[in-house]
Design an enzyme around this catalytic site. Sequence first.
Site, PDB file in Angstrom:
ATOM      1  N   LYS A 104      13.007 -32.680  30.525  1.00  0.00           N
ATOM      2  CA  LYS A 104      12.583 -32.456  29.133  1.00  0.00           C
ATOM      3  C   LYS A 104      12.752 -31.004  28.713  1.00  0.00           C
ATOM      4  CE  LYS A 104       9.592 -36.435  28.766  1.00  0.00           C
ATOM      5  NZ  LYS A 104       8.243 -36.943  28.649  1.00  0.00           N
ATOM      6  N   LYS A 144      17.190 -43.330  31.078  1.00  0.00           N
ATOM      7  CA  LYS A 144      16.019 -44.207  30.944  1.00  0.00           C
ATOM      8  C   LYS A 144      15.840 -44.629  29.485  1.00  0.00           C
ATOM      9  CE  LYS A 144      12.075 -42.139  31.338  1.00  0.00           C
ATOM     10  NZ  LYS A 144      10.823 -42.201  30.621  1.00  0.00           N
ATOM     11  N   LYS A 166      10.619 -44.305  24.621  1.00  0.00           N
ATOM     12  CA  LYS A 166      10.061 -44.583  23.292  1.00  0.00           C
ATOM     13  C   LYS A 166      10.259 -43.411  22.339  1.00  0.00           C
ATOM     14  CE  LYS A 166       5.359 -44.374  25.107  1.00  0.00           C
ATOM     15  NZ  LYS A 166       5.313 -43.102  25.799  1.00  0.00           N
TER      16      LYS A 166
HETATM   17  P1  TYM Z   1       4.672 -42.791  29.209  1.00  0.00           P
HETATM   18  O1  TYM Z   1       3.851 -42.949  27.984  1.00  0.00           O
HETATM   19  O2  TYM Z   1       5.929 -42.005  29.125  1.00  0.00           O
HETATM   20  O3  TYM Z   1       5.043 -44.216  29.759  1.00  0.00           O
HETATM   21  C1  TYM Z   1       4.052 -45.215  29.961  1.00  0.00           C
HETATM   22  C2  TYM Z   1       4.373 -46.035  31.210  1.00  0.00           C
HETATM   23  O4  TYM Z   1       5.635 -46.701  31.038  1.00  0.00           O
HETATM   24  C3  TYM Z   1       6.493 -46.388  32.134  1.00  0.00           C
HETATM   25  N1  TYM Z   1       7.870 -46.339  31.620  1.00  0.00           N
HETATM   26  C4  TYM Z   1       8.889 -47.059  32.102  1.00  0.00           C
HETATM   27  N2  TYM Z   1       8.967 -47.941  33.117  1.00  0.00           N
HETATM   28  C5  TYM Z   1      10.164 -48.521  33.353  1.00  0.00           C
HETATM   29  N3  TYM Z   1      11.284 -48.252  32.610  1.00  0.00           N
HETATM   30  C6  TYM Z   1      11.249 -47.375  31.599  1.00  0.00           C
HETATM   31  N4  TYM Z   1      12.326 -47.123  30.880  1.00  0.00           N
HETATM   32  C7  TYM Z   1      10.013 -46.733  31.301  1.00  0.00           C
HETATM   33  N5  TYM Z   1       9.624 -45.830  30.354  1.00  0.00           N
HETATM   34  C8  TYM Z   1       8.314 -45.591  30.583  1.00  0.00           C
HETATM   35  C9  TYM Z   1       6.032 -45.016  32.624  1.00  0.00           C
HETATM   36  O5  TYM Z   1       6.430 -44.779  33.942  1.00  0.00           O
HETATM   37  C10 TYM Z   1       4.532 -45.155  32.455  1.00  0.00           C
HETATM   38  O6  TYM Z   1       3.979 -45.832  33.565  1.00  0.00           O
HETATM   39  N6  TYM Z   1       2.037 -39.248  31.595  1.00  0.00           N
HETATM   40  C11 TYM Z   1       2.167 -40.684  31.366  1.00  0.00           C
HETATM   41  C12 TYM Z   1       0.914 -41.298  30.761  1.00  0.00           C
HETATM   42  C13 TYM Z   1      -0.305 -41.013  31.566  1.00  0.00           C
HETATM   43  C14 TYM Z   1      -0.736 -41.702  32.739  1.00  0.00           C
HETATM   44  C15 TYM Z   1      -1.930 -41.048  33.150  1.00  0.00           C
HETATM   45  C16 TYM Z   1      -0.238 -42.789  33.453  1.00  0.00           C
HETATM   46  C17 TYM Z   1      -1.205 -40.019  31.314  1.00  0.00           C
HETATM   47  N7  TYM Z   1      -2.172 -40.054  32.269  1.00  0.00           N
HETATM   48  C18 TYM Z   1      -2.640 -41.479  34.283  1.00  0.00           C
HETATM   49  C19 TYM Z   1      -0.940 -43.207  34.593  1.00  0.00           C
HETATM   50  C20 TYM Z   1      -2.107 -42.556  34.982  1.00  0.00           C
HETATM   51  C21 TYM Z   1       3.333 -40.924  30.416  1.00  0.00           C
HETATM   52  O7  TYM Z   1       3.745 -40.041  29.711  1.00  0.00           O
HETATM   53  O8  TYM Z   1       3.782 -42.236  30.395  1.00  0.00           O
END
Ligand code: TYM
Length: 332
Positions: free
Chosen positions: A116, A199, A202
């Site tokens: 990023k 990947k 969103k």
């Molecule tokens: P975030 O919001 O980017 O994504 C949410 C969850 O979706 C999964 N994910 C994917 N899995 C498979 N293929 C993809 N293309 C894909 N895009 C996203 C991510 O791996 C994630 O599990 N920092 C985290 C949010 C967070 C969090 C936490 C998660 C904050 N605190 C504590 C677990 C525990 C994030 O930005 O996820």
Amino acid sequence: MKNNEQKVMLTGVRPSGNLTLGNYLGAIKNFVMRQNQYKSYIFVADLHAITSPRDPAELKTAINDCMAMYLACGVDPEQTIMFRQSDVLEHGIMGFIMTFQTHMGELSRMTQFKLKSQNVGKNGIDTGLFVYPPLMSADILLYNTDVVPVGLDQQQHVELTRDLAGRFNKRYGDTFNEPDVYIAPVGNKILNLQNPTEKMNKSDGPNPGTIFLMDDLKLVRKKIMSAVTDNESVIRFDESAKPGISNLISILAATTGESIEAIEKRFAGHGYGDFKREVADAVCGLIGNIQTKYQRFKNPDVLDAILTRGAERARIVAAETLNRARVALGLK
Ligand code: TYM
């Protein structure tokens, strides 16, 4: 030692745009499937959404949409504690404490940061991008979490959490539970349909390669039918030689539960058109179902009631853990 019912599962999603098929298959589905086996927490990671500037009105909408989407995807508010991260102030202080356990080198090595920080704005790299992993550690450690279902891109952050918990425990005495990551064997990294080396994200915004859970079903079908493939015309899972087809196989397998081998076998001798049609049918079936439920849950009063109750329940546990950490540190 905890017995099985006392074991804790937790996950969260950043409300930074509409949720994608990747978010569902990589994280939410795996949480929903196991929510009855654990003491479960799911939260809207809104503090993580302000690591870069956001429009407040748009963020407010995204937070509610994310909650409604959790419910539409099958999270059961009777079983699972659902809350908004910023409602539980302990996340902020614990995030500070965990940041101070972390080395610059550890954060510089985080793949998400490296990726990023390549798109630097005119003001340079936002600090939030650098320091958000220890906030994520705080999110996890506050609830004595045992297992964290996430997609592959977040694995490194959960591993960092484990290291930080271990480091803290060694320095200050046993305070935190050391969590394990759960990565689904299939669907842990759904790729962009137009660029299957990247990947599906969103934050990409409207995009022919990204399937949003709120996309019109006709559009979903069109995106899948025009997904980039290759010239070989064989349905075979080979991520390096055939990233587009392998991605579609993963999507079908993760959506239906059929194994990759069974899909390869069933489509032997078929063309890409037939195969894509079946992927589109499966994904539209899944998303259509989610969309119907979403409309039912998009009631602000219902969402507010769940969030208020969820924050009250989350706060009790978070306050206990923070208190333990403060005592260990000599702050109390
Ligand atoms: P975030 O919001 O980017 O994504 C949410 C969850 O979706 C999964 N994910 C994917 N899995 C498979 N293929 C993809 N293309 C894909 N895009 C996203 C991510 O791996 C994630 O599990 N920092 C985290 C949010 C967070 C969090 C936490 C998660 C904050 N605190 C504590 C677990 C525990 C994030 O930005 O996820």
